[in-house]
Write a protein that holds these residues in place. Sequence first.
Motif, PDB file in Angstrom:
ATOM      1  N   LEU A 245     -42.171  14.650 -23.207  1.00  0.00           N
ATOM      2  CA  LEU A 245     -41.302  14.029 -21.561  1.00  0.00           C
ATOM      3  C   LEU A 245     -41.497  12.400 -21.413  1.00  0.00           C
ATOM      4  O   LEU A 245     -40.794  11.665 -22.172  1.00  0.00           O
ATOM      5  N   VAL A 246     -43.307  11.432 -22.003  1.00  0.00           N
ATOM      6  CA  VAL A 246     -42.799  10.497 -21.869  1.00  0.00           C
ATOM      7  C   VAL A 246     -42.553   9.736 -23.145  1.00  0.00           C
ATOM      8  O   VAL A 246     -42.078   8.733 -23.023  1.00  0.00           O
ATOM      9  N   THR A 247     -42.283  10.397 -24.863  1.00  0.00           N
ATOM     10  CA  THR A 247     -41.823   9.582 -25.323  1.00  0.00           C
ATOM     11  C   THR A 247     -40.974  10.287 -25.503  1.00  0.00           C
ATOM     12  O   THR A 247     -39.713   9.487 -26.552  1.00  0.00           O
ATOM     13  N   THR A 248     -39.726  10.925 -24.502  1.00  0.00           N
ATOM     14  CA  THR A 248     -38.329  11.409 -24.769  1.00  0.00           C
ATOM     15  C   THR A 248     -37.958  10.954 -23.398  1.00  0.00           C
ATOM     16  O   THR A 248     -36.368  10.526 -23.268  1.00  0.00           O
ATOM     17  N   THR A 249     -37.640  10.987 -21.997  1.00  0.00           N
ATOM     18  CA  THR A 249     -36.897  10.991 -21.351  1.00  0.00           C
ATOM     19  C   THR A 249     -36.713   9.587 -20.933  1.00  0.00           C
ATOM     20  O   THR A 249     -37.788   9.249 -20.196  1.00  0.00           O
TER      21      THR A 249
ATOM     22  N   ILE B 116     -32.726   3.169 -17.826  1.00  0.00           N
ATOM     23  CA  ILE B 116     -31.858   3.679 -19.202  1.00  0.00           C
ATOM     24  C   ILE B 116     -31.655   2.476 -19.923  1.00  0.00           C
ATOM     25  O   ILE B 116     -31.057   2.902 -20.776  1.00  0.00           O
ATOM     26  N   LEU B 117     -30.556   2.214 -19.123  1.00  0.00           N
ATOM     27  CA  LEU B 117     -30.580   0.386 -20.030  1.00  0.00           C
ATOM     28  C   LEU B 117     -32.414  -0.309 -20.823  1.00  0.00           C
ATOM     29  O   LEU B 117     -31.062   0.293 -22.352  1.00  0.00           O
ATOM     30  N   SER B 118     -33.070  -0.741 -20.650  1.00  0.00           N
ATOM     31  CA  SER B 118     -34.053  -0.328 -21.448  1.00  0.00           C
ATOM     32  C   SER B 118     -34.475   0.703 -22.892  1.00  0.00           C
ATOM     33  O   SER B 118     -34.971   0.066 -23.808  1.00  0.00           O
ATOM     34  N   ASN B 119     -34.711   2.082 -22.396  1.00  0.00           N
ATOM     35  CA  ASN B 119     -34.751   2.479 -22.889  1.00  0.00           C
ATOM     36  C   ASN B 119     -32.813   2.652 -25.003  1.00  0.00           C
ATOM     37  O   ASN B 119     -34.275   2.705 -25.679  1.00  0.00           O
ATOM     38  N   LEU B 120     -31.982   2.478 -23.881  1.00  0.00           N
ATOM     39  CA  LEU B 120     -30.967   2.506 -25.064  1.00  0.00           C
ATOM     40  C   LEU B 120     -30.895   1.371 -25.738  1.00  0.00           C
ATOM     41  O   LEU B 120     -30.815   1.242 -27.179  1.00  0.00           O
ATOM     42  N   PHE B 121     -31.527   0.563 -24.967  1.00  0.00           N
ATOM     43  CA  PHE B 121     -31.311  -1.276 -25.843  1.00  0.00           C
ATOM     44  C   PHE B 121     -32.410  -1.897 -25.956  1.00  0.00           C
ATOM     45  O   PHE B 121     -32.494  -2.774 -27.269  1.00  0.00           O
ATOM     46  N   SER B 122     -33.637  -1.435 -26.052  1.00  0.00           N
ATOM     47  CA  SER B 122     -34.467  -2.398 -25.612  1.00  0.00           C
ATOM     48  C   SER B 122     -35.729  -1.216 -27.410  1.00  0.00           C
ATOM     49  O   SER B 122     -34.992  -0.315 -28.112  1.00  0.00           O
ATOM     50  N   ASP B 123     -36.705  -1.571 -28.312  1.00  0.00           N
ATOM     51  CA  ASP B 123     -36.943  -1.657 -29.558  1.00  0.00           C
ATOM     52  C   ASP B 123     -37.859  -0.649 -29.449  1.00  0.00           C
ATOM     53  O   ASP B 123     -37.548   0.557 -30.197  1.00  0.00           O
ATOM     54  N   ARG B 124     -38.742  -0.448 -28.644  1.00  0.00           N
ATOM     55  CA  ARG B 124     -39.249   0.709 -28.207  1.00  0.00           C
ATOM     56  C   ARG B 124     -39.225   1.154 -26.580  1.00  0.00           C
ATOM     57  O   ARG B 124     -39.195   0.386 -25.884  1.00  0.00           O
ATOM     58  N   THR B 125     -40.012   2.168 -26.282  1.00  0.00           N
ATOM     59  CA  THR B 125     -40.484   2.548 -24.536  1.00  0.00           C
ATOM     60  C   THR B 125     -41.012   3.378 -24.837  1.00  0.00           C
ATOM     61  O   THR B 125     -42.141   3.618 -25.588  1.00  0.00           O
ATOM     62  N   LYS B 126     -41.615   3.208 -23.390  1.00  0.00           N
ATOM     63  CA  LYS B 126     -43.070   3.497 -22.686  1.00  0.00           C
ATOM     64  C   LYS B 126     -42.391   4.495 -21.611  1.00  0.00           C
ATOM     65  O   LYS B 126     -43.614   5.313 -21.693  1.00  0.00           O
ATOM     66  N   SER B 127     -41.928   4.295 -20.986  1.00  0.00           N
ATOM     67  CA  SER B 127     -41.498   5.478 -19.562  1.00  0.00           C
ATOM     68  C   SER B 127     -39.972   5.348 -19.888  1.00  0.00           C
ATOM     69  O   SER B 127     -38.850   5.185 -20.313  1.00  0.00           O
ATOM     70  N   THR B 128     -39.481   6.507 -19.100  1.00  0.00           N
ATOM     71  CA  THR B 128     -38.101   7.119 -18.617  1.00  0.00           C
ATOM     72  C   THR B 128     -38.038   7.875 -17.597  1.00  0.00           C
ATOM     73  O   THR B 128     -39.599   8.344 -17.284  1.00  0.00           O
ATOM     74  N   ASP B 129     -36.965   7.745 -16.789  1.00  0.00           N
ATOM     75  CA  ASP B 129     -36.290   8.979 -15.648  1.00  0.00           C
ATOM     76  C   ASP B 129     -34.986   8.797 -15.775  1.00  0.00           C
ATOM     77  O   ASP B 129     -34.637   7.602 -16.632  1.00  0.00           O
ATOM     78  N   VAL B 130     -34.777   9.371 -15.122  1.00  0.00           N
ATOM     79  CA  VAL B 130     -33.686   9.829 -14.576  1.00  0.00           C
ATOM     80  C   VAL B 130     -33.373  10.444 -13.430  1.00  0.00           C
ATOM     81  O   VAL B 130     -34.508  11.458 -12.790  1.00  0.00           O
ATOM     82  N   TYR B 131     -32.427  10.749 -12.558  1.00  0.00           N
ATOM     83  CA  TYR B 131     -32.129  11.448 -11.673  1.00  0.00           C
ATOM     84  C   TYR B 131     -30.954  11.976 -11.071  1.00  0.00           C
ATOM     85  O   TYR B 131     -29.643  11.301 -11.775  1.00  0.00           O
ATOM     86  N   ALA B 132     -30.871  12.879 -10.379  1.00  0.00           N
ATOM     87  CA  ALA B 132     -28.860  13.400 -10.285  1.00  0.00           C
ATOM     88  C   ALA B 132     -29.257  13.938  -8.514  1.00  0.00           C
ATOM     89  O   ALA B 132     -30.225  14.503  -8.894  1.00  0.00           O
ATOM     90  N   SER B 133     -27.617  13.775  -7.831  1.00  0.00           N
ATOM     91  CA  SER B 133     -28.130  14.100  -6.871  1.00  0.00           C
ATOM     92  C   SER B 133     -26.033  14.759  -6.087  1.00  0.00           C
ATOM     93  O   SER B 133     -25.732  14.550  -6.969  1.00  0.00           O
ATOM     94  N   LEU B 134     -26.559  15.787  -5.504  1.00  0.00           N
ATOM     95  CA  LEU B 134     -25.567  16.513  -4.837  1.00  0.00           C
ATOM     96  C   LEU B 134     -25.316  16.458  -3.760  1.00  0.00           C
ATOM     97  O   LEU B 134     -26.245  17.803  -3.573  1.00  0.00           O
ATOM     98  N   LYS B 135     -24.703  16.280  -2.644  1.00  0.00           N
ATOM     99  CA  LYS B 135     -25.109  16.570  -1.106  1.00  0.00           C
ATOM    100  C   LYS B 135     -23.298  16.316  -0.015  1.00  0.00           C
ATOM    101  O   LYS B 135     -23.016  15.665  -1.234  1.00  0.00           O
ATOM    102  N   VAL B 136     -23.031  16.419   0.538  1.00  0.00           N
ATOM    103  CA  VAL B 136     -22.578  15.888   1.691  1.00  0.00           C
ATOM    104  C   VAL B 136     -22.594  15.117   2.757  1.00  0.00           C
ATOM    105  O   VAL B 136     -23.333  15.479   3.469  1.00  0.00           O
TER     106      VAL B 136
END
Length: 440
Positions: free
Chosen positions: A14-18, A416-436
């Motif tokens: 995940l370090v190298t992908t997410t 996500i923007l630096s992961n997609l548009f930078s030549d290389r990445t050292k960290s990444t994160d993602v989150y999602a939430s569903l609530k009322v």
Amino acid sequence: MKKFIPFLYLIFLLVTTTNSQSYIGHGLGNYSGIHGVILNPSAVADSPMKMDINIISVSGFAGSDYLSLDKDEVLDYIDDLELNVNGKEYSRNDNQIFANVDILGPSLMYKISPIQSLAITSRLRSFINFNNISGNLVEDFIEDFSSEETYSFGIYEFSETAHLWGEIGITYGRVLMQADQHFFKGGLSLKYLMGAGSIFSNSPELTGRYNMFDRMLSTSGTLDYGSTPGFDSDYIEIENTSSGLGGDLGFTYEYRNSETADPQINKWSSYKIKVGLSVTDIGRISYKNSEITNYNMNNSVDTDNFENKSIEEILDENYSGEGNVFTSKINLPTAFHILVDYNIKQNFYLSLNGSLSMISGTRRFANRVINTVTAMPRFETKLFSFYLPLSVRQYEVLTAGTGFRFGPLTVGSGSILSNLFSDRTKSTDVYASLKVPIYR
């Protein structure tokens, strides 16, 4: 490939992908609701919501200063779940590997009166930190010592802690002062901690050399390796749990616009500038009957003997050790947070947030967050929010992300923007939430 603590291996991929704070960007907004309470418990008071019901939220983070991958390799892994590592390596004797997963389960925030509110939260969390480790050595253990180079290493003050635990928390917040244009509130969270288990290791000094020609690993020094009872590193079987107490404390000051300074109006969005201070994850979990073995690492071993073996098997079969039973006390990733939020005009804001670890990188039996400073412009209304977090992270120069909230759904990433548009990445994160959310 041998079983090298499978969930640690997954995290390494995940370090190298997410990254280390949870829900990066979302927790800073005025409509963050119960997610704001995670960052600063005083956010529960004077919220624009009468009630906020979280159904499920998930945040994941991983990073390393050892390996950066080309964005095409990241996308390939996401596509076919097979990683061919050709990334640029930054091997040192003090590399860092870090990751966490934060799952916010069914939770509720409720406004009791105009000046006080309450929240009940349930969370499942996992943290891992490798501090001061040779990146080459870690990769070789994972890849069955397939390295095509001979190298030496000298590791000092190494520590590693992987910890899995749950939390049931109750948060109380109230308005402490309303006078003219000045507004002040505070909040406190008390948490019952349910420890599922931990794996830990440390070494004051471990030196060695790997010879690619005869595949021999020669080492000298000592290594402590252990785990809490019933927490098996091969399959993560949770047989025993432990408990502890934790807490968060926070305060928020707002300088409000003169036209809305009347305390009877009590408009949450009337501030010109807001400053928040908080300390989170105070506490620790104790595990009785934990086992730790001190290994004498003075030996030369054929690494072909490591194949298809767990780290415990490798240590037990190749190095002499003396075991000990003790009560391990695993410290939570205590952190200090500061937020400055400026209302540019109407629905446009600019915030600056710093999250700093209060746990030393050399501390044993402890997890720590990665020091991060985030600047974030955002647009927000009752129904919709959009934000662009720009972060300077420890071990990485700059990450850029984005996120949005539309009614009950929030999706985002601080990188996500630096992961997609930078030549290389050292960290990444993602989150999602569903609530009322239920507004006033």
